[in-house]
Design an enzyme around this catalytic site. Sequence first.
Site, mmCIF file in Angstrom:
data_model
loop_
_atom_site.group_PDB
_atom_site.id
_atom_site.type_symbol
_atom_site.label_atom_id
_atom_site.label_comp_id
_atom_site.label_asym_id
_atom_site.label_seq_id
_atom_site.Cartn_x
_atom_site.Cartn_y
_atom_site.Cartn_z
ATOM 1 N N LYS A 18 0.961 -1.242 0.270
ATOM 2 C CA LYS A 18 0.279 0.183 0.021
ATOM 3 C C LYS A 18 0.568 1.125 0.158
ATOM 4 O O LYS A 18 0.040 1.945 -0.716
ATOM 5 C CB LYS A 18 -1.062 0.308 1.286
ATOM 6 N N ASP A 73 -8.147 2.435 3.635
ATOM 7 C CA ASP A 73 -8.292 0.855 3.756
ATOM 8 C C ASP A 73 -9.172 0.102 3.167
ATOM 9 O O ASP A 73 -10.303 0.980 2.123
ATOM 10 C CB ASP A 73 -9.254 0.989 5.247
ATOM 11 N N SER A 74 -8.886 -0.955 2.373
ATOM 12 C CA SER A 74 -8.911 -1.288 1.518
ATOM 13 C C SER A 74 -9.535 -3.108 1.288
ATOM 14 O O SER A 74 -9.129 -3.296 2.252
ATOM 15 C CB SER A 74 -8.238 -1.632 0.426
ATOM 16 N N PHE A 160 0.482 -7.404 -4.362
ATOM 17 C CA PHE A 160 -0.026 -7.809 -3.450
ATOM 18 C C PHE A 160 -1.184 -9.004 -2.693
ATOM 19 O O PHE A 160 -1.547 -7.237 -3.306
ATOM 20 C CB PHE A 160 1.016 -6.748 -2.114
ATOM 21 N N GLY A 161 -1.969 -8.818 -1.419
ATOM 22 C CA GLY A 161 -2.800 -9.143 -0.919
ATOM 23 C C GLY A 161 -3.612 -10.119 -1.993
ATOM 24 O O GLY A 161 -2.491 -10.914 -2.691
ATOM 25 N N ASP A 163 -4.273 -9.815 -5.279
ATOM 26 C CA ASP A 163 -4.177 -10.135 -6.762
ATOM 27 C C ASP A 163 -3.654 -10.617 -7.258
ATOM 28 O O ASP A 163 -4.597 -10.521 -8.500
ATOM 29 C CB ASP A 163 -2.968 -8.551 -7.122
ATOM 30 N N LYS A 183 -1.231 -1.046 -14.119
ATOM 31 C CA LYS A 183 -2.495 -1.764 -12.848
ATOM 32 C C LYS A 183 -3.210 -0.346 -11.918
ATOM 33 O O LYS A 183 -3.997 -0.581 -11.940
ATOM 34 C CB LYS A 183 -1.969 -2.491 -11.517
ATOM 35 N N HIS A 188 -8.672 0.370 -7.616
ATOM 36 C CA HIS A 188 -9.873 1.152 -6.526
ATOM 37 C C HIS A 188 -9.205 2.562 -6.167
ATOM 38 O O HIS A 188 -9.325 3.292 -5.908
ATOM 39 C CB HIS A 188 -10.352 0.062 -5.787
#
Length: 200
Positions: A18, A73-74, A160-161, A163, A183, A188
């Site tokens: 992030k 925050d996502s 990351f996360g 993805d 990306k 978002h």
Amino acid sequence: MPKKKIEKIVIGSNNKGKIKEIRDLIPKKYRIFTPSQFKLKSPVENGKSFKENSLIKAKKFSLKTNMVCIADDSGLEIDLLNKKPGIYSARWGGPKGDFNLAIKKVFKALDKKKKNWKEKKISARFICALTIFGLKKKPIFSVGKIEGYISNEQRGLKGFGYDPIFIPKGKRKTFGEMDPKKKYKIDHRYKAFKKIRKFL
């Protein structure tokens, strides 16, 4: 009312992915700091929405550092799972934030809901709430969303996360397979930032 002149911004996150993405969005004229430089831990995110959690982080890090803070925050909402993991997206990775574990949990939950889910288009979306705290009297909020589908397998080592399992609508590659610069222009976080960058 004249615009408050600021030179420094703290990114309200201890998540390296992030931090990198938000740093790339913020205009280059600012000096960027992170909570780890002040030995600050992330606060307990006990809000009931992405917006509330982003405010918790932005407020804490702004007041602790006496700087303007931008915090995000996502998370990932999957329709078949009643919009889970949602605001608990990071927590699905356990205490160490292991997203390989989180992705396994997603696949397991989908298996339970629908055995043949891998043959279907499982609709999902990434949501990002951004908050700027300390710039104006009131916090500045924005929300960005990108619709897409869940891949039936992990694909790609970029990003990351979640993805590697998210395919944005109209694309064939997962976020994990995409060039990060491409990306960043559709995701978002970018959509949320676009709405508030005029304040910076």
